[in-house]
Design a protein around this motif. Structure first.
Motif, PDB file in Angstrom:
ATOM      1  N   PRO A   1      40.141   2.096  72.336  1.00 37.44           N
ATOM      2  CA  PRO A   1      39.023   1.180  72.564  1.00 37.44           C
ATOM      3  C   PRO A   1      37.809   1.539  71.704  1.00 37.44           C
ATOM      4  N   GLU A   2      36.991   0.548  71.416  1.00 32.39           N
ATOM      5  CA  GLU A   2      35.756   0.820  70.696  1.00 32.39           C
ATOM      6  C   GLU A   2      34.934   1.841  71.473  1.00 32.39           C
ATOM      7  N   GLY A   3      34.304   2.750  70.758  1.00 34.11           N
ATOM      8  CA  GLY A   3      33.464   3.766  71.395  1.00 34.11           C
ATOM      9  C   GLY A   3      34.206   5.039  71.718  1.00 34.11           C
ATOM     10  N   ALA A   4      35.530   5.050  71.504  1.00 33.52           N
ATOM     11  CA  ALA A   4      36.309   6.251  71.835  1.00 33.52           C
ATOM     12  C   ALA A   4      36.030   7.371  70.819  1.00 33.52           C
ATOM     13  N   TYR A   5      35.990   8.596  71.334  1.00 38.07           N
ATOM     14  CA  TYR A   5      35.947   9.784  70.477  1.00 38.07           C
ATOM     15  C   TYR A   5      37.387  10.223  70.257  1.00 38.07           C
ATOM     16  N   VAL A   6      37.822  10.204  69.003  1.00 39.41           N
ATOM     17  CA  VAL A   6      39.251  10.307  68.703  1.00 39.41           C
ATOM     18  C   VAL A   6      39.516  11.372  67.656  1.00 39.41           C
ATOM     19  N   ASN A   7      40.539  12.176  67.884  1.00 37.96           N
ATOM     20  CA  ASN A   7      41.000  13.113  66.870  1.00 37.96           C
ATOM     21  C   ASN A   7      42.392  12.676  66.426  1.00 37.96           C
ATOM     22  N   LEU A   8      42.535  12.416  65.138  1.00 32.29           N
ATOM     23  CA  LEU A   8      43.827  12.008  64.585  1.00 32.29           C
ATOM     24  C   LEU A   8      44.439  13.192  63.860  1.00 32.29           C
ATOM     25  N   GLY A   9      45.648  13.572  64.255  1.00 26.47           N
ATOM     26  CA  GLY A   9      46.304  14.731  63.665  1.00 26.47           C
ATOM     27  C   GLY A   9      46.669  14.515  62.209  1.00 26.47           C
ATOM     28  N   ILE A  10      47.027  15.617  61.576  1.00 25.65           N
ATOM     29  CA  ILE A  10      47.418  15.590  60.167  1.00 25.65           C
ATOM     30  C   ILE A  10      48.735  14.834  60.026  1.00 25.65           C
ATOM     31  N   GLY A  11      48.884  14.090  58.923  1.00 23.48           N
ATOM     32  CA  GLY A  11      50.122  13.356  58.660  1.00 23.48           C
ATOM     33  C   GLY A  11      50.027  11.925  59.159  1.00 23.48           C
TER      34      GLY A  11
ATOM     35  N   ARG B   1      38.198  21.449  74.022  1.00 27.02           N
ATOM     36  CA  ARG B   1      38.501  22.205  75.242  1.00 27.02           C
ATOM     37  C   ARG B   1      37.682  21.709  76.413  1.00 27.02           C
ATOM     38  N   GLY B   2      36.461  21.278  76.132  1.00 28.49           N
ATOM     39  CA  GLY B   2      35.555  20.840  77.185  1.00 28.49           C
ATOM     40  C   GLY B   2      35.823  19.427  77.665  1.00 28.49           C
ATOM     41  N   GLY B   3      36.870  18.789  77.125  1.00 26.98           N
ATOM     42  CA  GLY B   3      37.238  17.460  77.614  1.00 26.98           C
ATOM     43  C   GLY B   3      36.336  16.338  77.117  1.00 26.98           C
ATOM     44  N   HIS B   4      35.702  16.525  75.971  1.00 26.30           N
ATOM     45  CA  HIS B   4      34.798  15.498  75.451  1.00 26.30           C
ATOM     46  C   HIS B   4      35.500  14.519  74.513  1.00 26.30           C
ATOM     47  N   ILE B   5      36.661  14.917  74.000  1.00 28.00           N
ATOM     48  CA  ILE B   5      37.422  14.021  73.117  1.00 28.00           C
ATOM     49  C   ILE B   5      38.278  13.110  73.999  1.00 28.00           C
ATOM     50  N   ASP B   6      38.158  11.802  73.805  1.00 29.76           N
ATOM     51  CA  ASP B   6      38.875  10.860  74.669  1.00 29.76           C
ATOM     52  C   ASP B   6      40.371  10.836  74.360  1.00 29.76           C
ATOM     53  N   ILE B   7      40.695  10.755  73.076  1.00 33.75           N
ATOM     54  CA  ILE B   7      42.093  10.566  72.680  1.00 33.75           C
ATOM     55  C   ILE B   7      42.405  11.434  71.476  1.00 33.75           C
TER      56      ILE B   7
END
Lengths: 227, 219
Positions: free
Chosen positions: B24-34, B100-106
């Motif tokens: 969703p718009e506004g999500a804090y997202v980390n996309l893995g390598i590859g 670790r602190g649970g701030h990344i949504d996805i």
């Protein structure tokens, strides 16, 4: 007058001893204090423990130190990279000890050292091979692993600018491990591109306060694009 | 010819597009390598998404053109990137506190194996000759609020990567919430694997047969 600037890399590394634990900032190539590492190669200290995210590539930097047989142990999260052949050769030959640490635990353990904490409980790694044999504890319904601080005799850090009191400003994602390693070194040695007159660094932008910095050496970065 | 030949498997780009639809718009997202990196190509350009990079970037933008490469501005894969307006930098301690602190949504990652209860194996094949390297995988796995795994359910030799119990070394326990695969979307959890959607011409029975694990349809 306090002036933490030294004129040469050799002067910056004075007192580095065999058997030292050395933290080295950087992630990939960004924020790696390349000239300070070259200085360690030239200085000759051996039996070193290197604490860094990666273990170097090619024939330069940490890879050169490892290739020269000067490193006894590496503490890092990701030693396997394109061109990390010196690490691979020494590791496979059993001449190099590896302590593999999840990247966030590496950061947290470095922060614990710099902050004077005796240990931390971290959820990262629980139930995995990297936590085998370690003490665990359930806190508030969640499982944690006990991890100890990573201390260093010397921290080698690259920053963008400093003043003579050792206040530091970083550049973009080259900041990475710099601020936390600066806090964890018994002696923190920083290479910067510029040393500005006292009072001209905007105090609101200082990331590392000078209290964490012992020596600064200026290495002009002629190679960098003006962008 | 068997029914398998008519299954409308998603290719990598279709899979990336499918994952992007659930961010969703506004999500804090980390996309893995590859492959997960490709998801960024399908996020709505008109919306605000916050891409996190473990080396200290929020608001990461796409790769620069050749004239604007700056080697102080790279992603977790050590490739040059850009910073969007409003983006910022921080040190590694803060970056991993965000995870670790649970701030990344996805976070979206690849995997070697995932168990029906959400155990993840994606850092080591277990090969004793391999040089072990873990990076930020374990921190992301246990830290992000939702962990999406993006992978083909079947290996090239037809073995299922969705398993009852992982045989590869674990990255994290019970941490994967959902798998996006060439054959469909599957939710994981303490109650096992539940199929959310399947590609055309695939049946639940066939999917069970191919994976060899107990699957039910999500309610």
């Amino acid at each position: 007058m306090i002036d933490k600037q030294v004129r040469t890399v050799a002067e910056a590394l004075e007192g580095l001893q065999d058997g030292a634990a050395i933290m080295i900032s950087g992630f990939g190539e960004a924020g790696v204090p390349a000239e300070l590492i070259d200085g360690v190669v030239a200085q000759g200290a051996c039996d070193l423990t290197i604490i860094s995210n990666n273990a170097g590539t090619g024939d330069v930097g940490i890879a050169a130190l490892i290739g020269a047989g000067r490193v006894r142990k590496v503490i890092c999260s990701y030693p396997r990279m394109v061109g990390s052949r010196h690490f691979e050769e020494r590791y496979r030959a059993g001449e190099l000890e590896l302590e593999l640490v999840p990247q966030g635990n590496l950061a947290a353990r470095i922060q614990a050292a710099g902050s004077g904490l005796g240990a931390i409980f971290t959820p990262t790694g629980y139930g995995t091979k990297l936590a085998e044999g370690k003490e665990t504890r359930e806190i508030d319904g969640r499982q944690y692993v006990l991890e100890y601080p990573i201390q260093a005799d010397v921290a080698l850090v690259k920053a963008y600018k400093a003043d003579r009191w050792g206040n530091l400003v970083y550049r973009k994602a080259a900041r990475n491990f710099g601020p936390i390693m600066a806090m964890a070194g018994k002696t923190t040695i920083v290479q910067v591109e510029d040393i500005d007159p006292l009072g001209t660094l905007d105090p609101e932008t200082v990331v590392t306060p000078g209290i964490f910095v012992d020596r600064i050496v200026r290495i002009a970065d002629a190679g960098k694009a003006a962008a | 010819m068997s029914a398998a030949d008519t299954i409308q498997r998603l290719d990598k780009q279709q899979l990336a597009r499918r994952v992007a639809r659930d961010i969703p718009e506004g999500a804090y997202v980390n996309l893995g390598i590859g492959l997960p990196t490709q998801v960024a190509n399908y996020l709505d350009t008109a919306g605000d998404y916050f891409l996190h990079s473990e080396n200290g970037i929020l608001g990461m933008g796409p790769a620069p053109d050749e004239d604007h490469i700056d080697w102080d501005l790279i992603n977790a894969g050590k490739q040059p990137v850009t910073l969007l307006n409003g983006g910022c930098f921080f040190h590694h301690g803060d970056s991993f506190s965000m995870m670790r602190g649970g701030h990344i949504d996805i976070c979206v990652m690849g995997a070697y194996q995932v168990s029906t209860r959400g155990d993840l194996a994606n850092w080591h094949t277990g090969d004793p000759d391999a040089i072990p390297a873990v990076g930020g995988a374990m921190d992301l796995a246990i830290g992000a609020k939702q962990v999406f795994v993006m992978m083909n359910l079947l290996t090239k030799t037809g073995e299922s990567k969705l398993v009852e119990h992982c045989t590869y070394p674990l990255t994290g326990l019970g941490c994967v919430s959902r798998i996006y695969s060439e054959l469909g979307v599957i939710d994981l959890g303490p109650d096992g694997a539940k199929v959310v959607e399947m590609v055309d011409n695939l049946t639940l029975e066939h999917l069970r047969e191919m994976t060899g694990v107990d699957l039910t349809m999500a309610q």
